[in-house]
Design a protein around this motif. Structure first.
Motif, mmCIF file in Angstrom:
data_model
loop_
_atom_site.group_PDB
_atom_site.id
_atom_site.type_symbol
_atom_site.label_atom_id
_atom_site.label_comp_id
_atom_site.label_asym_id
_atom_site.label_seq_id
_atom_site.Cartn_x
_atom_site.Cartn_y
_atom_site.Cartn_z
ATOM 1 N N ALA A 1 11.758 8.429 -16.215
ATOM 2 C CA ALA A 1 10.711 8.996 -17.059
ATOM 3 C C ALA A 1 9.358 8.965 -16.356
ATOM 4 C CB ALA A 1 10.641 8.236 -18.385
ATOM 5 N N GLU A 2 9.053 7.850 -15.673
ATOM 6 C CA GLU A 2 7.793 7.752 -14.953
ATOM 7 C C GLU A 2 7.747 8.733 -13.788
ATOM 8 O OE1 GLU A 2 4.971 5.986 -15.600
ATOM 9 O OE2 GLU A 2 5.948 5.505 -17.516
ATOM 10 N N TRP A 3 8.887 8.894 -13.112
ATOM 11 C CA TRP A 3 8.930 9.843 -11.991
ATOM 12 C C TRP A 3 8.720 11.273 -12.474
ATOM 13 C CZ3 TRP A 3 8.366 10.235 -7.012
ATOM 14 C CH2 TRP A 3 8.776 11.402 -6.364
ATOM 15 N N ALA A 4 9.312 11.620 -13.617
ATOM 16 C CA ALA A 4 9.151 12.970 -14.159
ATOM 17 C C ALA A 4 7.679 13.245 -14.468
ATOM 18 C CB ALA A 4 10.003 13.131 -15.417
ATOM 19 N N LYS A 5 6.992 12.274 -15.071
ATOM 20 C CA LYS A 5 5.565 12.451 -15.354
ATOM 21 C C LYS A 5 4.758 12.513 -14.066
ATOM 22 C CE LYS A 5 5.186 8.861 -18.075
ATOM 23 N NZ LYS A 5 4.581 7.844 -18.975
ATOM 24 N N PHE A 6 5.069 11.610 -13.157
ATOM 25 C CA PHE A 6 4.327 11.517 -11.897
ATOM 26 C C PHE A 6 4.517 12.781 -11.065
ATOM 27 C CE2 PHE A 6 4.167 10.274 -7.401
ATOM 28 C CZ PHE A 6 2.941 9.639 -7.325
ATOM 29 N N ASP A 7 5.750 13.219 -10.928
ATOM 30 C CA ASP A 7 6.043 14.393 -10.104
ATOM 31 C C ASP A 7 5.480 15.661 -10.736
ATOM 32 O OD1 ASP A 7 7.248 15.460 -7.735
ATOM 33 O OD2 ASP A 7 8.861 16.279 -8.975
ATOM 34 N N GLY A 8 5.582 15.744 -12.064
ATOM 35 C CA GLY A 8 5.031 16.914 -12.740
ATOM 36 C C GLY A 8 3.527 17.003 -12.574
ATOM 37 N N HIS A 9 2.841 15.878 -12.705
ATOM 38 C CA HIS A 9 1.389 15.860 -12.526
ATOM 39 C C HIS A 9 1.019 16.209 -11.088
ATOM 40 C CE1 HIS A 9 -2.767 14.614 -13.121
ATOM 41 N NE2 HIS A 9 -2.671 13.862 -12.034
ATOM 42 N N ARG A 10 1.807 15.684 -10.154
ATOM 43 C CA ARG A 10 1.526 15.939 -8.739
ATOM 44 C C ARG A 10 1.674 17.415 -8.397
ATOM 45 N NH1 ARG A 10 5.554 13.564 -4.233
ATOM 46 N NH2 ARG A 10 6.936 14.872 -5.483
ATOM 47 N N ARG A 11 2.712 18.052 -8.946
ATOM 48 C CA ARG A 11 2.989 19.455 -8.630
ATOM 49 C C ARG A 11 1.971 20.409 -9.240
ATOM 50 N NH1 ARG A 11 8.123 20.363 -6.564
ATOM 51 N NH2 ARG A 11 9.486 18.526 -6.552
ATOM 52 N N HIS A 12 1.318 19.988 -10.301
ATOM 53 C CA HIS A 12 0.385 20.879 -10.989
ATOM 54 C C HIS A 12 -1.069 20.572 -10.686
ATOM 55 C CE1 HIS A 12 4.084 21.532 -13.363
ATOM 56 N NE2 HIS A 12 3.581 22.737 -13.551
ATOM 57 N N GLN A 13 -1.319 19.764 -9.652
ATOM 58 C CA GLN A 13 -2.696 19.498 -9.249
ATOM 59 C C GLN A 13 -3.308 20.770 -8.672
ATOM 60 O OE1 GLN A 13 -4.869 16.628 -9.157
ATOM 61 N NE2 GLN A 13 -3.443 16.149 -10.812
ATOM 62 N N PRO A 14 -4.548 21.133 -9.081
ATOM 63 C CA PRO A 14 -5.189 22.325 -8.512
ATOM 64 C C PRO A 14 -5.516 22.103 -7.038
ATOM 65 C CG PRO A 14 -6.754 21.098 -9.852
ATOM 66 C CD PRO A 14 -5.408 20.456 -10.061
ATOM 67 N N HIS A 15 -5.358 23.159 -6.251
ATOM 68 C CA HIS A 15 -5.688 23.079 -4.825
ATOM 69 C C HIS A 15 -7.168 23.342 -4.627
ATOM 70 C CE1 HIS A 15 -1.543 22.742 -3.512
ATOM 71 N NE2 HIS A 15 -1.244 23.705 -4.381
ATOM 72 N N CYS A 16 -7.763 22.709 -3.632
ATOM 73 C CA CYS A 16 -9.180 22.877 -3.339
ATOM 74 C C CYS A 16 -9.437 24.271 -2.770
ATOM 75 C CB CYS A 16 -9.611 21.796 -2.347
ATOM 76 S SG CYS A 16 -11.363 21.840 -1.981
ATOM 77 N N ILE B 1 0.838 -1.196 0.000
ATOM 78 C CA ILE B 1 0.000 0.000 0.000
ATOM 79 C C ILE B 1 0.870 1.241 0.000
ATOM 80 C CG2 ILE B 1 -1.728 1.293 1.304
ATOM 81 C CD1 ILE B 1 -2.805 -1.376 2.318
ATOM 82 N N CYS B 2 0.647 2.089 -0.991
ATOM 83 C CA CYS B 2 1.394 3.344 -1.135
ATOM 84 C C CYS B 2 0.429 4.524 -1.086
ATOM 85 C CB CYS B 2 2.162 3.365 -2.453
ATOM 86 S SG CYS B 2 3.342 2.022 -2.658
ATOM 87 N N GLY B 3 0.985 5.703 -0.810
ATOM 88 C CA GLY B 3 0.187 6.919 -0.782
ATOM 89 C C GLY B 3 0.114 7.586 -2.147
ATOM 90 N N PRO B 4 -0.714 8.616 -2.289
ATOM 91 C CA PRO B 4 -0.888 9.288 -3.578
ATOM 92 C C PRO B 4 0.344 10.032 -4.051
ATOM 93 C CG PRO B 4 -2.061 10.462 -1.840
ATOM 94 C CD PRO B 4 -1.593 9.174 -1.241
ATOM 95 N N ASP B 5 1.285 10.324 -3.158
ATOM 96 C CA ASP B 5 2.500 11.030 -3.547
ATOM 97 C C ASP B 5 3.687 10.094 -3.721
ATOM 98 O OD1 ASP B 5 1.276 13.498 -3.604
ATOM 99 O OD2 ASP B 5 1.678 13.916 -1.490
#
Length: 408
Positions: free
Chosen positions: A364-379, A102-106
Motif C-alpha cells: 500500500a505504501e509503495w502504491a502511494k509512493f510510486d503513484g506520487h513519484r510518477r505524477h510529479q510535474p517536470h521542471c 541514506i536513501c534517494g528520493p525514488d
C-alpha cells in the motif's frame, strides 16, 4: 517493486528482533541483508537462509565480540556508508541505528521499529543508574555520547517514509521522540513451537535474560514473601550470580536451558510471572501458547498481549509486594481461566499474520509512493519567470545551517 534491502542493526544472537528479520526474509526471499556487524554463532545462522550479510567497517574493528556495544558512537556513520541506490524498497529493523541509512528520493524507506533507542531517550536515567554512571568523568563522557546519539536519532528520523511499530506502546514513543505517526503490526511469535498443556503443576515460572530492566529480581523477592509457593527461574545473564547468592529456598534458578526443557517447564507451570516494562514481550505470548496464564506488570507491551481476567492478570507496581498480591489474586481466580482460550489468543500472533500485515502495508505504501513519484510535474525552464542564462544563479540557503552552506 523489484529490489528490496533489509537493514538490521547487529547480528549477535537469534533473539526477538532477529525473529522479525527472519520473517522479513521469508516474505522477501530475494532481498539483500545488511547489518552493522555479524558475529552470529554458527549454530544460530539458519534463519539467514544462506545469506552473508553486507556489513560495515565496524566488522573489522578489534575485539568485536567484546566491544561491539562500545562502538555505538561509530554506528551512525557506519550505516550512512552503505550504497543502497540499487533498491526500490529499503526495510529497516530498528532499535538503535538501522533507520538512519541514506536513501534517494525514488526509494521507499519503511522502518519497523522495535523501540527508539532506549538508553538515549526516556530510559537514559535508568541506564546510567544501573551502569553506575550517575557521577564522575565516565558519567560525563557517557552523557555526552548519548546526547550526540539522541540528536542524530532525531535528525535521521526524517529519512523514513513510513513507520511501523511493534506495539501501540512503541507507536506512542515514536510520536514522542520523532513526532511521527506509526502503524502497529505486532511481531511474529512461533506459537507452533509450544504445545499447550491443560493439566498444570504447582509452581510458577519466570524466564528471561537476567539483566536489570527485566526485573526478575523483583519476582524472586516476591516469592521470598510467599515461602509456601514455588518459583522456577529460567535464563542467564549478568545478574545470575547475585540472584543465586541470595536465593530463597522456594526459588530454583536453572540458568539457560535448551528450548525443549524450557517449553516443558512453561507448559506445566501454574502461571508465568513477568515484571518487565517491555516494548512488546514475546515470552508472555509463548507462555500463553502453552495455555499458561500470565501475571504481568500492567504497563508497556503486556497490555497488548495479555487480556486481564481472561489470559492472565496484571499488577500495578514494580515491587515485590505488588507481585505477591497479584499472585494471591490469581490463586483465588485460577479455576476461572479457560486454558484453551488462552492458547487461541496466542495463535493470533502467528508468523503468517505478521508477514501478511507487513507485506500488505508495504504494498500500500509503495502504491502511494510510486503513484506520487510518477505524477510529479517536470521542471520547465522556459516558463514565465524562469531564470535566464545571463542572470546570476540564486541558490537557496539552508535555513538554520550554521555554516551558511547552500545547495544548487
Amino acid at each position: 517493486m523489484k529490489n528490496v534491502a533489509i537493514i538490521h542493526e547487529w547480528l549477535t544472537t537469534y533473539a526477538g528482533s532477529e525473529r522479525v528479520v527472519e520473517q522479513m526474509l521469508h516474505e522477501y526471499p530475494k532481498a539483500d541483508l545488511f547489518a552493522v556487524a555479524d558475529i552470529l554463532p554458527d549454530d544460530e545462522r539458519e534463519f539467514l537462509q544462506g545469506r552473508t550479510p553486507h556489513t560495515t567497517f565496524i566488522q573489522k574493528l578489534p575485539f568485536l565480540k567484546k566491544l561491539l556495544r562500545h562502538y555505538l558512537p561509530l554506528m551512525p556513520m557506519a550505516v550512512e556508508q552503505w550504497d543502497l541506490s540499487g533498491y526500490d524498497v529499503v526495510l529497516s529493523s530498528n532499535h538503535a541505528v538501522a533507520k538512519g541509512v541514506i536513501c534517494g528520493p525514488d526509494q521507499l524507506h519503511v522502518s519497523y521499529v522495535h523501540t527508539p533507542i532506549r538508553y538515549a531517550w526516556d530510559f537514559q536515567a535508568q541506564y546510567l543508574r544501573e551502569s553506575n554512571l550517575t557521577w564522575g568523568i565516565r558519567s560525563m563522557v557517557t552523557r555526552a555520547m548519548l546526547h550526540y546519539i539522541r540528536l542524530w536519532d532525531k535528525v535521521s528520523s526524517s529519512r523514513v517514509d513510513a513507520y511501523v511499530a511493534n506495539s501501540h506502546f512503541i507507536a506512542r514513543r515514536i510520536q514522542k521522540c520523532y513526532g511521527r505517526e506509526a502503524t502497529v503490526i505486532h511481531p511474529p511469535v512461533d506459537v507452533d513451537a509450544f504445545e499447550p498443556t491443560y493439566e498444570k503443576e504447582d509452581y510458577y515460572i519466570a524466564a528471561s535474560r537476567l539483566v536489570p530492566y527485566k526485573r526478575v529480581d523483583l519476582v524472586v523477592e516476591a516469592f521470598r514473601l510467599m515461602p509456601h509457593r514455588k518459583l522456577v527461574v529460567v535464563g542467564d545473564g549478568p545478574m545470575f550470580k547475585s540472584l543465586k547468592a541470595n536465593c530463597p529456598p522456594n526459588v530454583e534458578l536453572l540458568g539457560y536451558l535448551q528450548h525443549d526443557r524450557m517449553s516443558k517447564l512453561m507448559q506445566n507451570a501454574k502461571a508465568f510471572v513477568f515484571a518487565a516494562e517491555e516494548d512488546f514481550g514475546i515470552t508472555p505470548v509463548e507462555a500463553q501458547a502453552c495455555a499458561t496464564p500470565v501475571i504481568a506488570y500492567g504497563r508497556g507491551g503486556s497490555l497488548e498481549t495479555v487480556i486481564d481476567g481472561v489470559t492472565g492478570c496484571f499488577f500495578a507496581e514494580q515491587t515485590p509486594q505488588s507481585i505477591a498480591a497479584a499472585v494471591d489474586t490469581f490463586e483465588s481466580q485460577a479455576g476461572q481461566f479457560d486454558l484453551p482460550q488462552i492458547r487461541r489468543h496466542a495463535e493470533g500472533f502467528r508468523p503468517e499474520r505478521f508477514r501478511k500485515e507487513l507485506s500488505d502495508f508495504i504494498e500500500a505504501e509503495w502504491a502511494k509512493f510510486d503513484g506520487h513519484r510518477r505524477h510529479q510535474p517536470h521542471c520547465d525552464n522556459s516558463a514565465n519567470g524562469s531564470q535566464s542564462a545571463d542572470s546570476p544563479s540564486q541558490s537557496p540557503v539552508i535555513i538554520g545551517d550554521p555554516l551558511g552552506m547552500t545547495v544548487s
